[in-house]
Motif scaffolding. Structure first.
Motif, PDB file in Angstrom:
ATOM      1  N   ALA A 457       0.840  -1.198   0.000  1.00 18.95           N
ATOM      2  CA  ALA A 457       0.000   0.000   0.000  1.00 18.95           C
ATOM      3  C   ALA A 457       0.875   1.248   0.000  1.00 18.95           C
ATOM      4  CB  ALA A 457      -0.926   0.005   1.204  1.00 18.95           C
ATOM      5  N   ALA A 458       0.452   2.241  -0.764  1.00 17.39           N
ATOM      6  CA  ALA A 458       1.189   3.510  -0.856  1.00 17.39           C
ATOM      7  C   ALA A 458       0.207   4.665  -0.722  1.00 17.39           C
ATOM      8  CB  ALA A 458       1.942   3.603  -2.178  1.00 17.39           C
ATOM      9  N   ASP A 459       0.610   5.691   0.018  1.00 16.88           N
ATOM     10  CA  ASP A 459      -0.243   6.873   0.154  1.00 16.88           C
ATOM     11  C   ASP A 459      -0.454   7.510  -1.213  1.00 16.88           C
ATOM     12  OD1 ASP A 459      -0.597   6.600   2.848  1.00 16.88           O
ATOM     13  OD2 ASP A 459       0.966   8.025   3.405  1.00 16.88           O
ATOM     14  N   GLU A 474     -15.762  16.217  -7.786  1.00 16.91           N
ATOM     15  CA  GLU A 474     -14.936  15.127  -8.281  1.00 16.91           C
ATOM     16  C   GLU A 474     -13.740  14.906  -7.366  1.00 16.91           C
ATOM     17  OE1 GLU A 474     -12.710  13.813 -12.463  1.00 16.91           O
ATOM     18  OE2 GLU A 474     -13.826  15.705 -12.319  1.00 16.91           O
ATOM     19  N   LEU A 475     -13.427  13.650  -7.132  1.00 19.27           N
ATOM     20  CA  LEU A 475     -12.231  13.234  -6.398  1.00 19.27           C
ATOM     21  C   LEU A 475     -11.279  12.657  -7.437  1.00 19.27           C
ATOM     22  CD1 LEU A 475     -11.059  12.887  -3.497  1.00 19.27           C
ATOM     23  CD2 LEU A 475     -12.088  10.604  -3.480  1.00 19.27           C
ATOM     24  N   THR A 476     -10.161  13.333  -7.672  1.00 16.62           N
ATOM     25  CA  THR A 476      -9.365  13.015  -8.852  1.00 16.62           C
ATOM     26  C   THR A 476      -7.868  13.083  -8.582  1.00 16.62           C
ATOM     27  OG1 THR A 476      -8.862  13.745 -11.113  1.00 16.62           O
ATOM     28  CG2 THR A 476      -9.571  15.441  -9.571  1.00 16.62           C
ATOM     29  N   GLY A 640      -0.894   1.880  -5.009  1.00 18.46           N
ATOM     30  CA  GLY A 640      -0.771   3.322  -5.110  1.00 18.46           C
ATOM     31  C   GLY A 640      -1.564   3.943  -6.237  1.00 18.46           C
ATOM     32  N   ALA A 641      -1.073   5.081  -6.725  1.00 14.89           N
ATOM     33  CA  ALA A 641      -1.769   5.840  -7.758  1.00 14.89           C
ATOM     34  C   ALA A 641      -1.932   5.025  -9.037  1.00 14.89           C
ATOM     35  CB  ALA A 641      -1.012   7.137  -8.041  1.00 14.89           C
ATOM     36  N   ALA A 642      -0.969   4.175  -9.335  1.00 10.77           N
ATOM     37  CA  ALA A 642      -1.053   3.376 -10.556  1.00 10.77           C
ATOM     38  C   ALA A 642      -2.250   2.442 -10.508  1.00 10.77           C
ATOM     39  CB  ALA A 642       0.241   2.583 -10.752  1.00 10.77           C
ATOM     40  N   ALA A 643      -2.517   1.864  -9.345  1.00  6.77           N
ATOM     41  CA  ALA A 643      -3.653   0.959  -9.216  1.00  6.77           C
ATOM     42  C   ALA A 643      -4.968   1.706  -9.389  1.00  6.77           C
ATOM     43  CB  ALA A 643      -3.614   0.264  -7.860  1.00  6.77           C
ATOM     44  N   ASN A 648      -9.652   3.292 -12.812  1.00  7.00           N
ATOM     45  CA  ASN A 648     -10.513   4.463 -12.931  1.00  7.00           C
ATOM     46  C   ASN A 648     -10.623   4.905 -14.381  1.00  7.00           C
ATOM     47  OD1 ASN A 648     -12.240   6.282 -11.715  1.00  7.00           O
ATOM     48  ND2 ASN A 648     -10.647   7.799 -11.334  1.00  7.00           N
ATOM     49  N   GLY A 649     -10.448   3.916 -15.254  1.00  5.94           N
ATOM     50  CA  GLY A 649     -10.631   4.187 -16.681  1.00  5.94           C
ATOM     51  C   GLY A 649      -9.521   4.996 -17.277  1.00  5.94           C
TER      52      GLY A 649
END
Length: 649
Positions: A457-459, A474-476, A640-643, A648-649
């Motif tokens: 897990a990564a912040d 929107e949460l982006t 992380g963000a990559a996941a 998320n399309g």
């Protein structure tokens, strides 16, 4: 299936782990020599073997080879002397306890380790009234509208849940009649059916101020820790105990190795005792346990209730468990709790510092099996997470079990058996090499993980893009989606429940932000946080943040939440007034969690002011102003963000 190992004859105290192993090496070797491979079935009697005089191990667990007939067990009632006088009567407090042990400890020289539960609940509880929460923030408190009744004497519901999970019917056991010799009725019969047949002894002790114990209840105060610790001292020959006739009683039947277990308050006491570093406490299983009482009744300077007990505080709980016969001797003690807990500012102070076991986690050497419900809003998950993280950092033997339930919920008997077999009997079953985390997933399957939170897990920092006309924004991950600086507003209304506000398509009383629909599952593991740039229309306000799972129909499920008092923005120990209209950085840590957002769902964050179920509830009308371009949400996502990008399309 492996053949059973059998330990015969008197069992000496041993240690196979921790810093004490070197100086106890000789004892460990002696025990190892006593272990022989016995080609008998798990039930020696069925195979024609003699009745055991030592434990039998198979598949890494102590086997139930001793009698399960309660009339074959010995029950003793003792009062253990402590080194404190918390009720000020000029005599050291004594803890009332009951021992249940096998007859072989008298007739065959068996030395048993002990499974020990301490509790303030065995004698029931008193009818109590909770504090009024319908008042302005930082207003002097007074009785009146909003007082709640916790109810009359009841059994500890957490204990019932624990027994059910373990397959023990306490009511049926009580109906079976007297258990061996000793006092009736028993304090409790929990744990006996599981552990006596496996060669353990069981001790139940009443916390100070409750039942037949002396002293005063102080809701986690130092005296309660010392009271529960004194039982471990007695089992190791360092404290005195007496029977009802005043004769001294010695615990000659035990190895001195003790494992504490319990749920809620009963699970908090093991944390407290372990934090003293007492010799002989080899293992604890804190279930839904408190690690810092401030975090039970407060959150970042805000007065926040345990779920289901809005308005409760340390004085209320002390009053509830104050069940000793003398109802006057502890009056001043409980009155002092009411003053020192400071419901006005919610600040952390010396009172709370005494009740913060995190201060002394460096003393813990007992092996700790942390157990907690991911949906426990009574003792919130922060208690388990911070305790477990500190134990990991210090190299203490550790494991965590997280389940989908709420308050209570024990691991299976097999999981407990492996833990106690390893650390109380000293049998090397390799439990220390098992995966550290056992998590019940959303579909109720049990999954082993190497550690928790998930190391992968990564912040992941997300940004807020404002909505239109009060609708969800929107949460982006994309900062360019935020657009020009916008200030959005929340008008506090403590009469509106968080679930209602999360479900609302539009509302002036909350702000909501959502990701797009996920194309794949995303797992959160750890502690979410929000960092907000806010200003306020009044000198005081609550701030509440929710992490929400929105399904395909837009229905909101609150996953976790957090609270703060903006007046404690710099320190939980210091209140600094808010100047209306001045922007401040407001950080909120939500309760730790482990959760999988399913494909087709949206991750959401909802911001509100007062939380009807948890915070003080001032009159509606305070306005909060949020600068969305300077506010972020940080989620600990596996991959992380990559996941999140991939899902998320």
């Amino acid at each position: 299936m492996s053949l059973p190992h059998r330990m015969t004859g008197p069992v000496a105290p041993t240690a196979f782990r921790t810093r004490r192993s070197a100086r106890r090496g000789a004892a460990a070797l002696g025990l190892a020599a006593a272990m022989t491979l016995a080609a008998v079935a798990a039930n020696p009697a069925a195979a024609g073997a003699a009745a055991p005089v030592g434990p039998v191990f198979q598949d890494g667990m102590a086997q139930p080879v001793f009698s399960s007939n309660r009339n074959d067990w010995i029950r003793e009632e003792v009062w253990i002397e402590t080194p404190i006088d918390s009720d000020g009567d000029g005599r050291n407090d004594r803890v009332h306890a009951e021992v249940t042990r096998l007859k072989e400890t008298e007739t065959a020289g068996l030395k048993s380790p002990v499974v020990y539960e301490a509790s303030p609940y065995y004698a029931g509880g008193n009818a109590v009234a909770n504090h009024n929460v319908d008042h302005e923030l930082h207003e002097a408190l007074r009785p009146g509208k909003g007082w709640l009744n916790r109810g009359g004497p009841v059994k500890d519901p957490a204990a019932d849940e624990r027994l059910t999970a373990a397959g023990v019917d306490e009511a049926a056991a009580a109906d079976a009649g007297p258990a061996g010799t000793g006092p009736q009725p028993a304090i409790s019969t929990s744990h006996e059916a599981n552990w006596l047949p496996r060669g353990f002894a069981v001790v139940h002790a009443e916390s100070l101020g409750s039942g037949k114990s002396d002293g005063c209840p102080t809701t986690g105060g130092r005296n309660e820790t010392i009271g529960a610790k004194s039982v471990v001292d007695w089992l190791n020959g360092r404290a005195k105990a007496y029977d009802a006739a005043g004769r001294e009683v010695h615990a000659t039947w035990t190895t001195g190795k003790v494992g504490m277990i319990g749920t809620s308050y009963n699970g908090t006491l093991p944390n407290a005792v372990a934090s003293t570093g007492v010799e002989g406490l080899e293992a604890i299983v804190p279930i839904s346990a408190i690690s810092n009482w401030y975090d039970y009744y407060r959150a970042n300077g805000a007065v926040v209730a345990p779920g289901g007990y809005q308005g409760e505080d340390t004085d209320v709980l002390a009053e509830y468990v104050y069940t000793r016969a003398d109802k006057q001797i502890c009056r001043n003690v409980i009155e002092d709790l009411a003053k020192a807990q400071d419901r006005v500012t919610g600040d952390y102070n010396a009172f709370w510092d005494e009740r913060n076991y995190m201060n002394d986690v460096g003393n813990v050497h007992a092996a700790v099996l942390v157990t907690h419900g991911l949906n426990d809003w009574n003792v919130k998950t922060k208690h388990a997470a911070q305790w477990y993280e500190a134990l990991k950092a210090r190299g203490v033997p550790h494991k965590i079990y997280l389940h989908q339930g709420g308050h209570g919920g024990s691991p299976s008997v097999d999981v407990l058996n492996r833990w106690f077999t390893r650390y109380l009997w000293g049998y090397e079953n390799g439990v220390e090499n098992d995966p550290r985390a056992l998590i019940q997933r959303e579909d109720r399957t049990l999954v082993n993980y190497p550690e928790w939170p998930e190391p992968a897990a990564a912040d992941t920092e997300l940004n807020l893009a404002p909505g239109d006309g009060g609708a969800a924004g929107e949460l982006t991950l994309d900062r360019t989606r935020q657009g020009k600086p916008v200030t959005e507003t929340i008008v506090d209304d403590a009469t509106k429940r968080a679930q209602t506000l999360a479900d609302a398509a539009t509302s002036p009383n909350r702000l909501a932000y959502k990701t797009g629909a996920l194309t794949g599952a995303v797992r959160l593991s750890g502690t979410p946080q929000v960092s907000l740039r806010m200003s306020f229309g009044r000198p005081a306000a609550n701030v509440t943040a929710l992490l929400v799972d929105y399904d395909q129909n837009g229905k909101a499920k609150i996953i976790t939440r957090g609270w703060t008092d903006p007046q404690n923005r710099k320190s939980i120990s210091r209140t600094e007034p808010v100047k209306p209209g001045t922007p401040y950085r407001i950080d909120v840590d939500l309760q730790p969690h482990d959760y999988v957002f399913a494909a087709g769902h949206r991750i959401g964050v909802v911001l509100l002011s007062s939380d009807y179920e948890y915070t003080v509830r001032p009159a509606p009308g305070t306005t909060l102003y949020l600068d969305t371009t300077k506010s972020t949400v940080t989620l600990p996502l596996v991959g992380g963000a990559a996941a999140l990008t991939a899902a998320n399309g």
